[in-house]
Motif scaffolding. Structure first.
Motif, PDB file in Angstrom:
ATOM      1  N   ASP A 274       0.832  -1.209   0.000  1.00 13.03           N
ATOM      2  CA  ASP A 274       0.000   0.000   0.000  1.00 13.03           C
ATOM      3  C   ASP A 274       0.862   1.253   0.000  1.00 13.03           C
ATOM      4  O   ASP A 274       0.576   2.237  -0.711  1.00 13.03           O
ATOM      5  CB  ASP A 274      -0.917   0.017   1.220  1.00 13.03           C
ATOM      6  CG  ASP A 274      -2.047  -0.995   1.108  1.00 13.03           C
ATOM      7  OD1 ASP A 274      -2.310  -1.443  -0.027  1.00 13.03           O
ATOM      8  OD2 ASP A 274      -2.647  -1.320   2.145  1.00 13.03           O
ATOM      9  N   ARG A 277       2.419   1.611  -3.467  1.00 11.64           N
ATOM     10  CA  ARG A 277       1.419   2.072  -4.431  1.00 11.64           C
ATOM     11  C   ARG A 277       1.149   3.568  -4.257  1.00 11.64           C
ATOM     12  O   ARG A 277       1.073   4.320  -5.236  1.00 11.64           O
ATOM     13  CB  ARG A 277       0.117   1.298  -4.259  1.00 11.64           C
ATOM     14  CG  ARG A 277      -0.959   1.690  -5.289  1.00 11.64           C
ATOM     15  CD  ARG A 277      -2.301   1.017  -5.005  1.00 11.64           C
ATOM     16  NE  ARG A 277      -2.204  -0.417  -5.034  1.00 11.64           N
ATOM     17  CZ  ARG A 277      -2.238  -1.203  -3.955  1.00 11.64           C
ATOM     18  NH1 ARG A 277      -2.370  -0.660  -2.742  1.00 11.64           N
ATOM     19  NH2 ARG A 277      -2.144  -2.509  -4.059  1.00 11.64           N
ATOM     20  N   ARG A 310       2.085  -3.031 -12.694  1.00  8.04           N
ATOM     21  CA  ARG A 310       1.269  -4.236 -12.887  1.00  8.04           C
ATOM     22  C   ARG A 310       1.194  -5.041 -11.611  1.00  8.04           C
ATOM     23  O   ARG A 310       0.144  -5.563 -11.238  1.00  8.04           O
ATOM     24  CB  ARG A 310       1.875  -5.069 -14.023  1.00  8.04           C
ATOM     25  CG  ARG A 310       1.608  -4.519 -15.412  1.00  8.04           C
ATOM     26  CD  ARG A 310       1.873  -5.575 -16.480  1.00  8.04           C
ATOM     27  NE  ARG A 310       3.287  -5.957 -16.509  1.00  8.04           N
ATOM     28  CZ  ARG A 310       4.216  -5.333 -17.243  1.00  8.04           C
ATOM     29  NH1 ARG A 310       3.880  -4.286 -17.994  1.00  8.04           N
ATOM     30  NH2 ARG A 310       5.473  -5.747 -17.225  1.00  8.04           N
ATOM     31  N   ARG A 311       2.324  -5.157 -10.898  1.00  5.16           N
ATOM     32  CA  ARG A 311       2.336  -5.931  -9.652  1.00  5.16           C
ATOM     33  C   ARG A 311       1.430  -5.328  -8.599  1.00  5.16           C
ATOM     34  O   ARG A 311       0.810  -6.047  -7.810  1.00  5.16           O
ATOM     35  CB  ARG A 311       3.775  -6.007  -9.121  1.00  5.16           C
ATOM     36  CG  ARG A 311       3.928  -6.747  -7.788  1.00  5.16           C
ATOM     37  CD  ARG A 311       5.372  -6.984  -7.447  1.00  5.16           C
ATOM     38  NE  ARG A 311       6.159  -5.767  -7.404  1.00  5.16           N
ATOM     39  CZ  ARG A 311       6.183  -4.940  -6.359  1.00  5.16           C
ATOM     40  NH1 ARG A 311       5.467  -5.206  -5.277  1.00  5.16           N
ATOM     41  NH2 ARG A 311       6.926  -3.852  -6.384  1.00  5.16           N
ATOM     42  N   LEU A 312       1.335  -4.013  -8.599  1.00  2.00           N
ATOM     43  CA  LEU A 312       0.504  -3.313  -7.618  1.00  2.00           C
ATOM     44  C   LEU A 312      -0.911  -3.056  -8.120  1.00  2.00           C
ATOM     45  O   LEU A 312      -1.674  -2.330  -7.482  1.00  2.00           O
ATOM     46  CB  LEU A 312       1.173  -1.999  -7.221  1.00  2.00           C
ATOM     47  CG  LEU A 312       2.523  -2.134  -6.502  1.00  2.00           C
ATOM     48  CD1 LEU A 312       3.240  -0.791  -6.429  1.00  2.00           C
ATOM     49  CD2 LEU A 312       2.338  -2.732  -5.116  1.00  2.00           C
ATOM     50  N   SER A 313      -1.239  -3.666  -9.291  1.00  2.00           N
ATOM     51  CA  SER A 313      -2.586  -3.519  -9.873  1.00  2.00           C
ATOM     52  C   SER A 313      -2.937  -2.048 -10.136  1.00  2.00           C
ATOM     53  O   SER A 313      -4.054  -1.604  -9.859  1.00  2.00           O
ATOM     54  CB  SER A 313      -3.646  -4.155  -8.968  1.00  2.00           C
ATOM     55  OG  SER A 313      -3.387  -5.522  -8.792  1.00  2.00           O
ATOM     56  N   MET A 314      -1.969  -1.317 -10.648  1.00  2.00           N
ATOM     57  CA  MET A 314      -2.187   0.086 -10.988  1.00  2.00           C
ATOM     58  C   MET A 314      -2.411   0.195 -12.479  1.00  2.00           C
ATOM     59  O   MET A 314      -1.608  -0.293 -13.278  1.00  2.00           O
ATOM     60  CB  MET A 314      -0.986   0.945 -10.580  1.00  2.00           C
ATOM     61  CG  MET A 314      -0.765   1.019  -9.096  1.00  2.00           C
ATOM     62  SD  MET A 314       0.779   1.892  -8.666  1.00  2.00           S
ATOM     63  CE  MET A 314       0.451   3.510  -9.352  1.00  2.00           C
ATOM     64  N   ASN A 315      -3.499   0.876 -12.869  1.00  2.00           N
ATOM     65  CA  ASN A 315      -3.795   1.036 -14.289  1.00  2.00           C
ATOM     66  C   ASN A 315      -2.960   2.161 -14.876  1.00  2.00           C
ATOM     67  O   ASN A 315      -2.705   3.143 -14.238  1.00  2.00           O
ATOM     68  CB  ASN A 315      -5.291   1.340 -14.478  1.00  2.00           C
ATOM     69  CG  ASN A 315      -6.143   0.171 -14.038  1.00  2.00           C
ATOM     70  OD1 ASN A 315      -5.720  -0.983 -14.201  1.00  2.00           O
ATOM     71  ND2 ASN A 315      -7.330   0.455 -13.504  1.00  2.00           N
TER      72      ASN A 315
END
Length: 315
Positions: A274, A277, A310-315
């Motif tokens: 978190d 991110r 991508r690993r942190l699911s960020m677009n």
């Protein structure tokens, strides 16, 4: 000189209109709205269908203002005052008044379903507060229409979560002994109520977000920021926008609260992913969304930054 002649004289003086908000309003009433001070006008009354539609559009406002209206009326209701909440066009949506005063106030038009814009009834507390976007006191013969010169009004506009005029709250009285000091006290009361309603609307619009109070010395309006979990600003009240020099464009582009407030966002008490991110989102916001520039700031390659995103699911 009677009231009508006085209004006509002042409204035609360009210097007076430039220096006095009341004279400027009188001039608008004559030149923009085609009104005459001697007209026996009463506020336009909406049809039942139009009134219900106006209330439906203002549902969140009515819900968030109800307790403040009750609180305010418990203070001023026994002093011969009428309390109105209007929408952003000046339509009276909700009202508080003592039963013994109802006949008088209804005759004036201080009743739910009436329109108190300047175009409807000239200079008045509600219409002029909305037109000027500021709190006003319209005391007796400051009204445009002669028929309203027995009325004294203290009004404050209410802004929505994006800082736009959404409503107005008004206290009106017909008492002859409502002097300048009394009106100043009533004006402070409506400004305080308006500020609380604005805060209620802001919290409602950003339910679940973290709300920060921005230091804004001498401001009665709430200076609030809505912040997401990564410290990015989601929204701001008008007072906060003015204090921090931000607008919808800057908010949409992404801006970190820590940057605005000159603080270290920190990461204590958060999980490492978190915190990472949040840090990446702040850097991207500072780079205006430019991934290459953000990678340069971080001292890593663009490919590495994309992998992290991508690993942190960020677009």
């Amino acid at each position: 000189m009677n009231h009508s002649d006085h209004v006509q004289t002042i409204a035609h003086q360009t210097s007076a209109a430039a220096s006095s908000p009341i004279a400027a309003s009188w001039r608008r009433c004559m030149t923009q709205h085609g009104l005459s001070p001697e007209e026996a006008r009463t506020p336009i009354r909406l049809s039942e269908a139009d009134f219900l539609s106006a209330k439906d559009r203002s549902g969140p406002l009515l819900e968030e203002a109800a307790s403040e209206l009750d609180r305010l009326f418990s203070t001023v209701g026994k002093a011969g005052c009428c309390l109105l909440l209007t929408d952003g066009q000046g339509v009276a949506l909700d009202r508080r008044g003592a039963a013994g005063d109802d006949k008088e106030f209804r005759g004036i038009g201080l009743w739910s379903g009436t329109l108190w814009s300047e175009a409807s009834v000239g200079t008045n507390g509600i219409g002029t507060a909305i037109a000027d976007e500021r709190a006003v006191i319209i005391h007796r013969d400051q009204h445009f229409l002669t028929r309203n010169t027995g009325l004294s009004c203290a009004t404050a506009p209410i802004r929505d979560h994006k800082g736009r005029i959404a409503a107005a709250i008004d206290i009106s009285t017909c008492r002859d002994d409502a002097g300048d000091m009394a009106m100043m006290i009533l004006s402070q009361a409506v400004r305080d109520a308006a500020a609380r309603i604005e805060a209620n609307l802001f919290h409602r619009a950003y339910a679940g977000a973290r709300i920060l109070l921005v230091p804004a010395e001498g401001k009665s309006a709430p200076a609030l920021l809505a912040i997401d979990r990564d410290d990015l600003v989601l929204g701001a009240t008008r007072a906060a926008r003015l204090r921090l020099n931000i607008d919808d464009r800057r908010i949409a582009a992404g801006i970190a609260a820590a940057d605005l407030l000159g603080e270290d966002a920190g990461s204590e008490g958060t999980d490492l992913p978190d915190a990472e991110r949040a840090a990446l989102r702040r850097v991207l916001s500072r780079a205006g969304g430019n991934v290459s520039q953000a990678a340069d700031i971080l001292g890593i390659s663009r490919a590495t930054l994309y992998r992290k995103m991508r690993r942190l699911s960020m677009n």
